[in-house]
Design a protein around this motif. Structure first.
Motif, PDB file in Angstrom:
ATOM      1  N   GLY A   1      31.777 -24.677  -7.969  1.00 53.83           N
ATOM      2  CA  GLY A   1      30.580 -23.783  -7.488  1.00 53.83           C
ATOM      3  C   GLY A   1      29.728 -23.723  -8.603  1.00 53.83           C
ATOM      4  N   HIS A   2      30.399 -23.251  -9.976  1.00 50.80           N
ATOM      5  CA  HIS A   2      29.323 -23.194 -11.221  1.00 50.80           C
ATOM      6  C   HIS A   2      28.628 -24.514 -11.567  1.00 50.80           C
ATOM      7  N   MET A   3      29.513 -25.755 -11.135  1.00 50.04           N
ATOM      8  CA  MET A   3      28.660 -27.112 -11.277  1.00 50.04           C
ATOM      9  C   MET A   3      27.493 -27.214 -10.286  1.00 50.04           C
ATOM     10  N   PHE A   4      27.692 -26.512  -8.958  1.00 52.73           N
ATOM     11  CA  PHE A   4      26.794 -26.865  -8.029  1.00 52.73           C
ATOM     12  C   PHE A   4      25.620 -26.178  -8.500  1.00 52.73           C
ATOM     13  N   VAL A   5      25.682 -24.959  -9.076  1.00 54.15           N
ATOM     14  CA  VAL A   5      24.385 -24.049  -9.439  1.00 54.15           C
ATOM     15  C   VAL A   5      23.716 -24.940 -10.541  1.00 54.15           C
ATOM     16  N   VAL A  12      35.689 -24.827 -10.883  1.00 56.35           N
ATOM     17  CA  VAL A  12      34.586 -24.955 -11.570  1.00 56.35           C
ATOM     18  C   VAL A  12      33.459 -25.456 -10.630  1.00 56.35           C
TER      19      VAL A  12
END
Lengths: 494, 173, 104
Positions: free
Chosen positions: C62-66, C60
């Protein structure tokens, strides 16, 4: 996640609360109580510094899902940032560049800026690193463009913001590739994935080079190293002088802290004797060494031709970033502690020089070298203080700057090897060049005729601060044992 | 198969509009084609199974950032342009740098990385929600702080002042 | 839809953004180039997050970073626009040439 982790973020939280209090106090009352806001800010910064000193962890910890590191290194930098901001708040008390209408917002932004720098120095995840660097970036853009009357303030802010956006975009892309290669964003997990990269095949190594170069580029922007230094002189010239003084020291220190943490704990393997080696086959120490030499040379050579003191100090701060980068490139515990020592010393002497420029520009009407002519007669003690700062910035004994540079050069030389010697020699040659333009100001102070002989007065609070900073510069040049013990502890984080 | 076709259409659309953004001399045309790129990226998020990101991409990027940029375009259109540097590279070296970077990236991507599917079947939105108050609570709170300070900063800079002060030392008192 | 194809789109977007940033002098154009770069990085983050090179399923992170990147882009654009507005207010329409006052 442990809720009690928030208790260890008290230094930052106190600053955020102080910022909120200032804004609320500003909204609640129709009158602009600049004194009240400044006292809240000063109290918040002092409390934050005290709390961060008290935090002093026995062993390094990672807080809140590995987002922030609490160790000797981050705890060392927290009071440094708080101290620098405290000076900036005190400088701005009597500055004519900040209007009463905007003082509350100015202070609130400085508070959050300081908290952001603490997060940068502590960041132990690439998410937190990017976020906190943006946090100080956004505060800094706004504060640079803060002076509506100055013809260049908003232009400088725009230029700074655009450069910052580009640098952070490049850095983010580097981070995204790095994430792809390592499969993790927080430092401990990246560290675990690094050994498999040591044997990466050609294409992966190419991606790795791109990632490392782009991420380092983002740091280079923050510390104003070549080739991302162009924003620096304009931003300092356009920004309100108290904030320019802060910006020339504190965000750079934060950038160096984050860079050191990233390079030492993620990209390097520790060896016995406190030395580090790159963990994989990308020659980033060599690249950074070249950047360091280019940065100091370019900074010093550009400073020679400047007649505006704020611009000259901006170029000199670029040169000093080059010196400090030498401490990082040394890749040893000694190098990291020399960097920490230099940050403290540079903070005192450079903010002192900015304060002198601020005080004299308000009294004599400008910040050109010509305004300093004959200052030795018109304001003798201010002239002496400025001379102390300038000689210290050059690195002459018996001032603090000499001690700082000595530590840096010693750390570089003690790594041994031909290229480290070349680096040290380049640093020494640059110090000689810098003497030329610093001495030009000293000459203007003592050897040139003043434009007029009207008596000048500077505000007594500025006078007291100026003398205190000059005294500290001399004191640290003579008796530096406490500082060297402090930085040795700070550098033991890895 | 159908998925691949849809993906290539979206990819072509995204890259095509991005090309217009990068190469067009007309800043208004650039801005509007950037709108297309952002929507295309949102569609790619959707195809990769990142529904939540697709939604915030449309809401924040297309609805927020793009409006700001269009606003800036309309403003600066009248003052010709707001240049930030006098040292931009001419087109050729700029293109050379960009192509070099692209070459290295493509070499790494096509020879160094596995070609698995980039689509994820798992439901990511609940995971994002949990992470926001769990492992990522610190960045979540910090980003709220950033938004607040950006708001305060922009209001202060953009609001009209009744009293202007002079630059440092420029005649006062 | 292989990861390589997605990453290629991201690489192309980034190069276009880089070209835009290097060759343009107009602040708003550069800002648009930066948005291209940020979007490229976001695609990378999502794709790599799904790829799970570490081997333990999609993550998750990478998604959070976005999420944070999109948020910060908005904040940054807001401040940049505010600065452009204040420049516009001070210069009006006539003195565009004075924008050169900072240059050497």
């Amino acid at each position: 996640m442990v809720p009690s982790d928030f208790g260890k973020l008290m230094p930052e939280l106190v600053l955020v609360v102080a910022a909120a209090l200032i804004i609320v106090a500003d909204v609640a009352s129709a009158r602009r109580r600049t004194g009240l806001y400044s006292s809240i800010a000063v109290a918040g910064l002092l409390l934050s510094a005290w709390l961060s000193v008290r935090l002093g962890p026995d062993r390094p910890q990672l807080l809140l899902g590995n987002m922030a590191a609490l160790d000797a290194f981050s705890v060392f930098f927290m009071p440094v940032f708080a101290g620098a901001s405290l000076l900036a708040v005190l400088f701005s008390l009597k500055s004519s560049e900040l209007t009463k209408e905007r003082h509350a917002e100015y202070l609130a932004l400085v508070m959050v800026f300081t908290a952001g720098m603490m997060f940068v120095a502590a960041a132990s995840s690439l998410v937190m690193l990017y976020l906190s660097m943006e946090m100080i970036g956004i505060c800094a853009y706004a504060l640079t463009a803060f002076n509506p009357g100055h013809p260049r303030s908003s232009e400088a802010g725009l230029k700074y913001a655009i450069f910052g956006a580009v640098a952070s975009g490049i850095m983010l892309f580097g981070i995204s590739i790095f994430y792809g290669l390592t499969g993790a964003l927080d430092y401990p997990e990246i560290r675990r994935a690094i050994p498999s990269l040591a044997t990466a095949n050609g294409p992966q190594a190419a991606l790795l080079v791109v990632a490392v170069v782009f991420i380092t580029g983002g740091f280079a922007y923050k510390i104003a190293a070549v080739p991302f230094h162009a924003w620096c002189p304009d931003a300092y010239e356009g920004a309100p002088t108290p904030f320019a003084a802060l910006m020339s020291v504190a965000p750079k220190a934060a950038g160096f802290a984050a860079l050191t943490r990233f390079l030492y704990t993620v990209l390097s393997n520790a060896h016995s004797g406190g030395n580090f080696e790159p963990a994989f086959d990308v020659p980033w120490p060599a690249i950074l060494g070249i950047v360091a030499v280019l940065t100091m040379t370019l900074g010093n050579l550009s400073a020679i031709t400047q007649s505006n003191l704020k611009r000259m100090l901006a170029y000199s701060s670029i040169a000093h970033a080059g010196y400090m980068l030498m401490g990082v490139v040394a890749l040893s515990r000694e190098g990291a502690s020399a960097l920490c020592a230099y940050v403290v010393i540079y903070l005192i002497m450079n903010m002192g020089a900015f304060l002198a420029v601020l005080a004299v520009s308000e009294a004599a009407g400008g910040e050109e070298i010509s305004h300093w002519r004959g200052m030795g007669e018109r304001l003798p003690l201010v002239g002496v203080a400025m001379t102390v700062f300038l000689f210290s910035l050059t690195g002459l004994p018996p001032f603090a700057g000499f001690v700082g540079k000595f530590y840096l050069f010693a750390a570089v030389v003690s790594r041994g090897g031909f290229w480290y010697w070349v680096l040290a020699v380049a640093g020494i040659l640059n110090s000689v060049v810098s003497l030329y333009y610093y001495a030009r100001i000293v000459r203007a102070i003592y050897l040139e005729e003043p434009a007029s002989n009207e008596p000048l007065t500077i505000h007594s609070s500025q006078r007291v601060l100026l003398y205190a900073l000059a005294a500290a510069t001399i004191l640290l040049g003579i008796y530096w044992t406490p500082l060297s013990e402090l930085v040795a502890r700070a550098a033991s984080f890895v | 198969m159908a998925e691949a076709v849809v993906f290539y259409i979206i990819a072509a659309f995204t890259i095509g509009t991005a090309c217009v953004t990068a190469f067009s001399g007309n800043i208004i045309r650039s801005a509007f084609s950037l709108l297309g790129t952002l929507v295309g990226v949102a569609a790619m998020f959707g195809m990769m199974g990142a529904d939540f990101l697709a939604v915030i991409q449309v809401m924040i990027y297309v609805g927020g950032v793009m409006v700001l940029i269009l606003f800036a375009v309309m403003l600066t259109h009248r003052i010709k342009d707001v240049n930030v540097s006098n040292r931009s590279l001419p087109a050729f070296p700029g293109a050379a740098v960009a192509v070099l970077v692209l070459g290295v990236l493509l070499y790494g991507i096509w020879y160094g990385l596995p070609g698995d599917t980039a689509r994820v079947e798992a439901k990511m939105t609940p995971l994002i929600g949990k992470a926001l108050v769990g492992s990522h609570v610190l960045p979540f709170l910090a980003s709220g702080l950033v938004l607040l300070i950006a708001l305060i900063g922009s209001v202060v800079i953009a609001r009209r002042e009744e009293t202007f002060v002079c630059g440092p030392g420029e005649a006062k008192r | 839809m292989s990861a390589q194809a997605v990453l290629t789109v991201a690489a192309v977007l980034f190069s276009l953004g880089l070209y835009c940033v290097i060759t343009r002098r107009n602040a708003v154009s550069i800002l648009m180039g930066v948005e291209l770069m940020l979007n490229a990085a976001n695609i990378n983050l999502v794709a790599f997050s799904n790829l799970s090179l570490g081997g333990q399923g999609p993550k998750v992170e990478g998604h959070m970073f976005v999420v944070f990147v999109v948020l910060l882009a908005a904040a940054e654009a807001a401040v940049a626009l505010a600065i452009i507005l204040s420049i516009f207010r001070r210069m009006g329409t006539v003195e565009a040439d004075r924008m050169t006052s900072l240059k050497e």
